[in-house]
Design a protein around this motif. Structure first.
Motif, PDB file in Angstrom:
ATOM      1  N   TYR A  48       1.051  -1.116  -0.011  1.00  0.00           N
ATOM      2  CA  TYR A  48      -0.050   0.013   0.069  1.00  0.00           C
ATOM      3  C   TYR A  48       0.927   1.205   0.017  1.00  0.00           C
ATOM      4  CZ  TYR A  48       0.597   1.398   5.049  1.00  0.00           C
ATOM      5  OH  TYR A  48       1.175   1.898   6.059  1.00  0.00           O
ATOM      6  N   ARG A  50       0.699   5.411   1.058  1.00  0.00           N
ATOM      7  CA  ARG A  50      -0.122   6.381   1.688  1.00  0.00           C
ATOM      8  C   ARG A  50       0.772   7.723   1.801  1.00  0.00           C
ATOM      9  NH1 ARG A  50      -2.811   9.892   2.735  1.00  0.00           N
ATOM     10  NH2 ARG A  50      -3.676  10.361   4.932  1.00  0.00           N
ATOM     11  N   HIS A  52       0.690  12.196   1.829  1.00  0.00           N
ATOM     12  CA  HIS A  52       0.069  13.318   2.277  1.00  0.00           C
ATOM     13  C   HIS A  52       0.395  14.542   1.089  1.00  0.00           C
ATOM     14  CE1 HIS A  52      -0.239  10.985   5.978  1.00  0.00           C
ATOM     15  NE2 HIS A  52      -1.219  11.483   6.348  1.00  0.00           N
ATOM     16  N   ALA A 153      10.699  15.569   7.060  1.00  0.00           N
ATOM     17  CA  ALA A 153      10.864  14.946   5.535  1.00  0.00           C
ATOM     18  C   ALA A 153      10.774  15.829   4.897  1.00  0.00           C
ATOM     19  CB  ALA A 153       9.668  14.044   5.617  1.00  0.00           C
ATOM     20  N   ASP A 155       8.882  16.105   1.915  1.00  0.00           N
ATOM     21  CA  ASP A 155       7.710  16.314   0.986  1.00  0.00           C
ATOM     22  C   ASP A 155       7.022  17.291   1.553  1.00  0.00           C
ATOM     23  OD1 ASP A 155       7.379  14.554   3.232  1.00  0.00           O
ATOM     24  OD2 ASP A 155       5.350  13.927   2.233  1.00  0.00           O
ATOM     25  N   HIS A 195       7.995   4.557  -1.511  1.00  0.00           N
ATOM     26  CA  HIS A 195       7.869   4.250  -0.170  1.00  0.00           C
ATOM     27  C   HIS A 195       9.236   5.186   0.634  1.00  0.00           C
ATOM     28  CE1 HIS A 195       4.983   1.422  -0.948  1.00  0.00           C
ATOM     29  NE2 HIS A 195       5.421   1.125  -2.118  1.00  0.00           N
ATOM     30  N   ARG A 200      14.180   5.988   4.614  1.00  0.00           N
ATOM     31  CA  ARG A 200      12.892   6.389   5.471  1.00  0.00           C
ATOM     32  C   ARG A 200      13.110   5.948   6.601  1.00  0.00           C
ATOM     33  NH1 ARG A 200       7.873   3.238   3.592  1.00  0.00           N
ATOM     34  NH2 ARG A 200       6.960   4.549   5.567  1.00  0.00           N
ATOM     35  N   SER A 211       6.660   6.060  10.697  1.00  0.00           N
ATOM     36  CA  SER A 211       7.542   5.736   9.895  1.00  0.00           C
ATOM     37  C   SER A 211       7.751   6.469   8.762  1.00  0.00           C
ATOM     38  CB  SER A 211       7.612   4.471   9.160  1.00  0.00           C
ATOM     39  OG  SER A 211       7.321   3.412  10.250  1.00  0.00           O
ATOM     40  N   LYS A 213       8.823   9.080   5.793  1.00  0.00           N
ATOM     41  CA  LYS A 213       9.711   8.637   4.377  1.00  0.00           C
ATOM     42  C   LYS A 213      10.491   9.927   3.997  1.00  0.00           C
ATOM     43  CE  LYS A 213       5.561   7.329   2.479  1.00  0.00           C
ATOM     44  NZ  LYS A 213       4.597   6.915   1.334  1.00  0.00           N
ATOM     45  N   TRP A 214      11.333   9.896   3.126  1.00  0.00           N
ATOM     46  CA  TRP A 214      12.436  11.076   2.480  1.00  0.00           C
ATOM     47  C   TRP A 214      12.833  11.710   3.710  1.00  0.00           C
ATOM     48  CZ3 TRP A 214       6.831  10.794   1.207  1.00  0.00           C
ATOM     49  CH2 TRP A 214       6.656   9.863  -0.019  1.00  0.00           C
ATOM     50  N   TYR A 234      -3.375  12.501  13.213  1.00  0.00           N
ATOM     51  CA  TYR A 234      -3.127  10.875  14.158  1.00  0.00           C
ATOM     52  C   TYR A 234      -3.195  10.841  15.471  1.00  0.00           C
ATOM     53  CZ  TYR A 234      -2.175   9.786   9.524  1.00  0.00           C
ATOM     54  OH  TYR A 234      -2.091   9.576   8.199  1.00  0.00           O
TER      55      TYR A 234
HETATM   56  N1  LIG Z   1       7.411  11.888   4.505  1.00  0.00           N
HETATM   57  C1  LIG Z   1       6.226  11.370   4.573  1.00  0.00           C
HETATM   58  N2  LIG Z   1       6.412  10.342   5.268  1.00  0.00           N
HETATM   59  C2  LIG Z   1       5.163   9.407   5.442  1.00  0.00           C
HETATM   60  C3  LIG Z   1       3.805   9.761   4.779  1.00  0.00           C
HETATM   61  C4  LIG Z   1       3.831  10.979   4.098  1.00  0.00           C
HETATM   62  O1  LIG Z   1       2.789  11.304   3.609  1.00  0.00           O
HETATM   63  N3  LIG Z   1       5.111  11.813   4.030  1.00  0.00           N
HETATM   64  N4  LIG Z   1       2.856   8.922   5.340  1.00  0.00           N
HETATM   65  C5  LIG Z   1       2.954   8.173   6.452  1.00  0.00           C
HETATM   66  C6  LIG Z   1       1.642   7.248   6.515  1.00  0.00           C
HETATM   67  S1  LIG Z   1       0.100   7.879   7.079  1.00  0.00           S
HETATM   68  C7  LIG Z   1       2.073   5.933   6.700  1.00  0.00           C
HETATM   69  S2  LIG Z   1       0.617   4.907   6.787  1.00  0.00           S
HETATM   70  C8  LIG Z   1       3.188   5.328   5.931  1.00  0.00           C
HETATM   71  C9  LIG Z   1       2.874   4.652   4.665  1.00  0.00           C
HETATM   72  O2  LIG Z   1       3.944   4.008   4.068  1.00  0.00           O
HETATM   73  P1  LIG Z   1       4.148   3.471   2.510  1.00  0.00           P
HETATM   74  O3  LIG Z   1       3.491   4.366   1.757  1.00  0.00           O
HETATM   75  O4  LIG Z   1       5.333   3.116   2.534  1.00  0.00           O
HETATM   76  O5  LIG Z   1       3.038   2.151   2.638  1.00  0.00           O
HETATM   77  O6  LIG Z   1       4.217   6.382   5.761  1.00  0.00           O
HETATM   78  C10 LIG Z   1       4.209   7.358   6.301  1.00  0.00           C
HETATM   79  N5  LIG Z   1       5.144   8.230   6.320  1.00  0.00           N
END
Ligand SMILES: Nc1nc2c(c(=O)[nH]1)N[C@H]1C(S)=C(S)[C@@H](COP(=O)(O)O)O[C@H]1N2
Ligand SMILES: [Mo]
Length: 372
Positions: A48, A50, A52, A153, A155, A195, A200, A211, A213-214, A234
Motif C-alpha cells: 500500500y 499512503r 500526504h 521529511a 515532502d 516508499h 526512510r 515511519s 519517508k524521505w 493521528y
Molecule cells: N514524509 C512522509 N512520510 C510518511 C507519510 C507521508 O505522507 N510523508 N505517510 C505516512 C503514513 S500515514 C503511512 S501509513 C506510511 C505509509 O508508508 P508506505 O506509503 O510506504 O506504505 O508512511 C508514513 N510516512
C-alpha cells in the motif's frame, strides 16, 4: 504514440494494475485483500502507498540527513556514510496505516474528507538499514527520561494546516530500540521513491504515520514534535469533537498499534462455490507482542473454531492464518478475532471505537458474501 505530460498512474509508481486507488495526487492506493493473503512478505508492487503531499525525487548522492537538538555533536550524514559506516540490519516489519479498516467505521457514522481504506492499508516487507540508535549514538544524543526524537521529511504535505513538511516523533526510548531503522532497502531492492527512497524511518510496532519517508532531519528534543501530523492529526479525538477545530495536543496521540486481525480472502460481496472454502487472513499484535490464537466464526460469534496459525516472518510482522471450512449455498458471514500473548482480545464492533478521524479500527473482522 502520444508524447506529452503524463499523469502519474498506478503503473508509473511500479504498482499492480488492480490496486484500489484512493487518490492519484498524491498517490494513495491499497491492494485487493486476496493479493495480501498470497504471501507473508508483500511484494513491492502490491505494498500500500499512503502519501500526504507531493514528494521529492532525490538521488542518493544528493540526499543527506542532519541530526541535531539535544546531542553533543550535531551530524550531517550522507547516503554513502549511512550505508557504509554503520552496521546494516534486516528487520521484517508490517506497516499498518492508522486509517486501515476505516471503511467499516464510516458505516457507523460518516467521516468526511478521509480515505475510505478497506482491508489493504497494511503490508509487510523486509527492510534493511542502519539502526536509528547507532546514528543517535554517533551524534552523542543525550538520553534523559522523557526525551523525544522528531523526524522531518522533504515532502510538503498538502493536507497539513498550515502547509508544512511531513513530520512526526517517537519517544527516545522507542528510538533507541534495535528494531527502529533508517532504511534504504525494501525486499532486497533499493527503497523505491513512493516508499520514501532514498531513506526512510521504519518504526516497527507503531502506526505507519511514524515511519517517516524521505527523512531529512532528526531532532532530539524535550517534547513531542509540533508537526501537524503529530500534534493535530493521528490522534484519537473524543467522539463529539470537531476535527477542524481541535487545538494542538488535543486527543490521544497514536503510537503502538492495537491487537488486530482481518479476513483477506474471501472478501465482501464475493461469490464462492459450495463445498470446501479456504479462509485466509492475518493477526497482528501491538509493539512486538505475538498473536497466540485466531478464532473464526461462521455464525456471527455464536460458535468459534481455531484457525491454523502460520509462523510470523518476524517478531515485528503480522502472523498469517488460514482455515478450511465447508460451506453450503446461501449468505455467508465470516467473523474472526485474535488473542495476544497477554490474553488481550479485540473489541466486538467498530461503533464502540468510532472517532472523528476514523483511526485505530481493531474490531473483530467481518465479511459478508454468498455461497453459490
Ligand atoms: N514524509 C512522509 N512520510 C510518511 C507519510 C507521508 O505522507 N510523508 N505517510 C505516512 C503514513 S500515514 C503511512 S501509513 C506510511 C505509509 O508508508 P508506505 O506509503 O510506504 O506504505 O508512511 C508514513 N510516512
Ligand atoms: Mo497512515
Amino acid at each position: 504514440m502520444t508524447i506529452g505530460a503524463m499523469t502519474p498512474t498506478t503503473a508509473s509508481w511500479g504498482k499492480r494494475d488492480d490496486m484500489i486507488v484512493r487518490a492519484n495526487q498524491p498517490y494513495n492506493a491499497e491492494p485487493p485483500p486476496a493479493v495480501l493473503a498470497d504471501s507473508a512478505l508483500t511484494p513491492i508492487d502490491a505494498f500500500y502507498a499512503r502519501n500526504h503531499g507531493s514528494f521529492p525525487d532525490t538521488a542518493p548522492q544528493d540526499w543527506q540527513l542532519t541530526v541535531n537538538g539535544q546531542v553533543e555533536r550535531p551530524l550531517t550524514v550522507t547516503y554513502e556514510q549511512l550505508t557504509t559506516e554503520f552496521d546494516q540490519h534486516d528487520v521484517v516489519a508490517t506497516l499498518a496505516c492508522a486509517g486501515n479498516r476505516r471503511a467499516e467505521m464510516l458505516r457507523v457514522r460518516p467521516i468526511p474528507g478521509k480515505e475510505p481504506w478497506a482491508h489493504g492499508a497494511i503490508s509487510t516487507a523486509e527492510w534493511r538499514g542502519a539502526r536509528l540508535t547507532d546514528v543517535l549514538a554517533a551524534a552523542g544524543a543525550q538520553h534523559y527520561d522523557g526525551l523525544h526524537v522528531a523526524f522531518q521529511a522533504l515532502d510538503i504535505a498538502e493536507e497539513a494546516k498550515p502547509l508544512q513538511p511531513y513530520g512526526s516523533s517517537i519517544p527516545l526510548s522507542k528510538a533507541m530500540s534495535p528494531e527502529v531503522l533508517l532504511a534504504w532497502r525494501m525486499n532486497s531492492e533499493p527503497l523505491p521513491r513512493t516508499h520514501g527512497g532514498p531513506v526512510r524511518v521504519v518504526v516497527p510496532g507503531y502506526i505507519g504515520a511514524r515511519s517517516v519517508k524521505w527523512i531529512s532531519d532528526i531532532t532530539v528534543q524535550s517534547g513531542p514534535s509540533e508537526n501537524y501530523f503529530q500534534s493535530r492529526d493521528y490522534r484519537i479525538l473524543p467522539a463529539d469533537a470537531d476535527p477542524e477545530a481541535v487545538a494542538a495536543g488535543e486527543g490521544i496521540a497514536l503510537s503502538s498499534v492495537a491487537l488486530n486481525c482481518d479476513i483477506l480472502d474471501p472478501t465482501d460481496d464475493d461469490r464462492v462455490p459450495r463445498g470446501q472454502l479456504t479462509i485466509r487472513g492475518y493477526g497482528i499484535a501491538g509493539d512486538g507482542r505475538s498473536v497466540e490464537r485466531v478464532d473464526v466464526s461462521l455464525d456471527e460469534g455464536l460458535t468459534w473454531r481455531q484457525a491454523d496459525l502460520h509462523p510470523a516472518p518476524g517478531r515485528w510482522s503480522w502472523r498469517p492464518w488460514s482455515l478450511v471450512v465447508d460451506v453450503a449455498p446461501g449468505p455467508l458471514h465470516i467473523t474472526a478475532r485474535a488473542w495476544d500473548e497477554t490474553g488481550a482480545a479485540q473489541p466486538e464492533w467498530p461503533a464502540s471505537l468510532w472517532n472523528p478521524r476514523g483511526y485505530g479500527n481493531n474490531a473483530w473482522a467481518r465479511v459478508a458474501l454468498s455461497v453459490i
